[in-house]
Scaffold this active site. Structure first.
Site, short mmCIF file in Angstrom:
data_model
loop_
_atom_site.label_atom_id
_atom_site.label_comp_id
_atom_site.label_asym_id
_atom_site.label_seq_id
_atom_site.Cartn_x
_atom_site.Cartn_y
_atom_site.Cartn_z
N GLY A 221 64.16 67.22 66.90
CA GLY A 221 64.21 66.83 68.30
C GLY A 221 65.38 65.93 68.65
O GLY A 221 65.47 65.47 69.80
N GLU A 262 63.37 66.97 60.43
CA GLU A 262 63.68 68.40 60.51
C GLU A 262 64.66 68.68 61.65
O GLU A 262 64.31 69.37 62.62
CB GLU A 262 62.39 69.19 60.75
N PRO A 263 65.87 68.16 61.60
CA PRO A 263 66.79 68.41 62.71
C PRO A 263 67.29 69.85 62.72
O PRO A 263 67.53 70.45 61.67
CB PRO A 263 67.96 67.45 62.40
N GLY A 264 67.40 70.39 63.91
CA GLY A 264 68.01 71.72 64.09
C GLY A 264 69.27 71.52 64.92
O GLY A 264 70.40 71.54 64.42
N TYR A 305 66.12 78.00 79.95
CA TYR A 305 65.80 76.57 80.08
C TYR A 305 66.66 75.88 81.15
O TYR A 305 66.72 74.64 81.16
CB TYR A 305 66.09 75.83 78.75
N CYS A 331 71.74 94.12 83.36
CA CYS A 331 71.24 94.53 84.66
C CYS A 331 70.10 93.64 85.13
O CYS A 331 68.95 94.09 85.26
CB CYS A 331 70.79 95.99 84.60
N GLU A 332 70.36 92.38 85.33
CA GLU A 332 69.41 91.44 85.92
C GLU A 332 70.18 90.40 86.71
O GLU A 332 71.22 89.91 86.24
CB GLU A 332 68.59 90.72 84.83
N TYR A 360 70.02 77.76 68.58
CA TYR A 360 69.13 78.52 69.47
C TYR A 360 69.91 79.44 70.41
O TYR A 360 69.52 79.62 71.56
CB TYR A 360 68.22 77.58 70.28
N1 LLP Z 1 60.47 70.98 63.54
C1 LLP Z 1 59.59 71.74 64.24
C2 LLP Z 1 58.21 71.83 63.76
C3 LLP Z 1 60.02 72.43 65.37
O1 LLP Z 1 59.16 73.17 66.06
C4 LLP Z 1 61.37 72.34 65.78
C5 LLP Z 1 61.86 73.05 66.96
C6 LLP Z 1 62.25 71.53 65.03
C7 LLP Z 1 61.75 70.86 63.92
C8 LLP Z 1 63.72 71.36 65.37
O2 LLP Z 1 63.92 70.82 66.63
P1 LLP Z 1 65.41 70.43 67.08
O3 LLP Z 1 65.89 69.32 66.16
O4 LLP Z 1 66.26 71.62 66.94
O5 LLP Z 1 65.29 69.98 68.49
N2 LLP Z 1 64.96 76.99 71.77
C9 LLP Z 1 64.92 75.63 72.27
C10 LLP Z 1 64.48 74.66 71.20
C11 LLP Z 1 63.16 75.05 70.57
C12 LLP Z 1 62.76 74.14 69.45
C13 LLP Z 1 61.58 74.68 68.73
N3 LLP Z 1 61.16 73.85 67.66
C14 LLP Z 1 66.29 75.27 72.86
O6 LLP Z 1 67.18 76.09 72.84
O7 LLP Z 1 66.46 74.17 73.39
#
Ligand code: LLP
Length: 412
Positions: A221, A262-264, A305, A331-332, A360
């Site tokens: 997050g 758990e950073p994404g 979003y 086509c949208e 993402y």
């Molecule tokens: N851990 C869990 C259990 C999660 O569900 C997620 C994200 C993360 C870690 C990583 O979160 P992050 O650090 O990336 O914010 N598609 C959306 C984001 C969906 C996130 C889903 N879960 C977007 O493009 O903003």
């Protein structure tokens, strides 16, 4: 250091468009910044590979020592095939089947369970094993309603008030709860939500409730700035408070525990961009429409979003600014990357770069309208190489026909 515009232009020329470009050096930098912000001796960074499963990115993060947050059998097998050990992976899927649970357990990966129902089924089949439990911290935060995961209105995690029910299942089946987990949301914007969620988890993480803990996992997050008005959160400053609080907690618990995140987005979002080519400029009364060769199935965040992605005209960066609707080829009507965006004059055949597209974007992509996904190019030390090719339309159709018509009797 940003990737040089001349290199981006070369990539567009050599590999065509649309093409995703990932800067591996930026990912390494982000990983280092993250570790510096949370200097805990047993820090574990489990990359949320749902953000971007490109194999070069996974391999780079593995070599840096990251673990993986996997959420599907596909994630799991991809991570294993990139060389991650089962012990480096935590499996945090939601609403899974027994078959999926068995598939994960067969690989020897730690399961993170997020409902009482699944916990009961897990306990019956796998008594006396280690397990992690996902609780809902009851904290609501995230940069869009669709990606807030804490609080009563979401489907995630076991409620904190159900901790006694959890204990009964655990005790009756000899389970060892080695970890507790929470994830509040993506793009956390309130300054205190990470600490508040931590407090809630630490309040149940007592020796009496869970004597076998070895770590607490506070999810992902970590926000990155997307829009022009957004600034980078000072995670170093926040890290000091988090380290101090966690250190106090471990003293009360009576044992040194690991802290996991758990950073994404934080690791990959700013390292990616999508190069698209402009093929049509259309003046519709007072709107100027800029038509490109990509579309929302290839980068859905603006449409899904209302996300802001900075766009640069790399072919004419010094041009006089005009206001454009930057559209795709789908086509949208909602197929827009940006509305009313001021950009240096855009001409047909110009290359635009859609920034902050490393998380993402490709991963949420699809082939709606039967347009193949973009290719992927990685850049390391300012050198570009192809990581995944863009299929031609014919190749995509061949693949679909094979999937549809190669059905054997065994699949009936
Ligand atoms: N851990 C869990 C259990 C999660 O569900 C997620 C994200 C993360 C870690 C990583 O979160 P992050 O650090 O990336 O914010 N598609 C959306 C984001 C969906 C996130 C889903 N879960 C977007 O493009 O903003």
């Amino acid at each position: 250091m940003e990737i040089a515009t001349s290199l981006l232009k070369n990539i567009a020329r050599k590999y065509g468009t649309p093409t995703y470009v990932y800067d591996l050096d930026r990912i390494k930098h982000q990983y280092q910044l993250f570790c510096e912000a949370f200097p805990w001796p047993t820090l574990r960074v489990c990359y949320a590979m749902k953000a971007n499963y490109n194999h070069s990115i996974l391999t780079t993060l593995k070599n840096l020592g990251a673990g993986i947050d996997a959420v599907s059998p596909g994630d799991l097998h991809m991570a294993l095939s990139c060389g991650f050990n089962p012990s480096d992976i935590i499996y945090t899927a939601n609403n899974i089947t027994d078959a999926e649970m068995d598939e994960v357990m067969a690989e020897g990966v730690l399961m993170n369970i997020d409902s009482l129902s699944r916990l009961e089924r897990y306990a019956k089949k796998y008594p006396n094993t280690p397990v992690c439990l996902r609780f809902n911290p009851g904290v609501v935060d995230g940069e869009h309603d669709k990606i807030k995961t804490g609080g009563d209105l979401t489907k995630f995690g076991i409620l904190l008030e159900d901790v006694d029910k959890v204990k009964t299942i655990i005790c009756n089946n000899g389970l060892k709860v080695t970890g507790l987990h929470e994830h509040t949301g993506s793009g956390l914007i309130k300054p205190d939500s990470i600490l508040t969620a931590m407090e809630r988890i630490m309040s149940i993480a007592t020796r009496k409730n869970f004597p076998d803990l070895t770590f607490l996992d506070f999810g992902g997050g970590f926000k990155v700035p997307y829009g022009p008005d957004e600034t980078q959160v000072d995670y170093k400053q926040m890290g000091i408070r988090i380290m101090e609080r966690f250190s106090r907690f471990t003293r009360t618990y009576g044992r040194q525990l690991g802290i996991w995140f758990e950073p994404g987005k934080y690791l990959t979002a700013q390292a990616g961009q999508l190069l698209v080519k402009v093929n049509t400029i259309k003046h519709n009364r007072n709107r100027t429409i800029c038509g490109t060769d990509s579309g929302f199935p290839q980068l859905i965040r603006p449409m899904f979003y209302d996300a802001h992605h900075t766009i640069k005209n790399i072919s004419n960066p010094k041009g006089k600014p005009f206001v454009y609707d930057i559209c795709g080829n789908i086509c949208e009507t909602g197929d827009l990357f940006a509305k009313d965006r001021s950009l240096p004059e855009i001409r047909e055949n110009d290359i635009l770069s859609i920034k902050d597209a490393g998380a993402y974007c490709y991963a949420m992509g699809g082939t709606y309208n039967l347009r193949p996904m973009p290719g992927e190019v990685i850049v390391e030390n300012q050198k570009a190489s192809l990581s995944r090719k863009r299929l031609t339309s014919r190749q995509l159709i061949d693949l679909i026909r094979r999937e549809s018509f190669d059905i054997t009797d065994a699949d009936d």
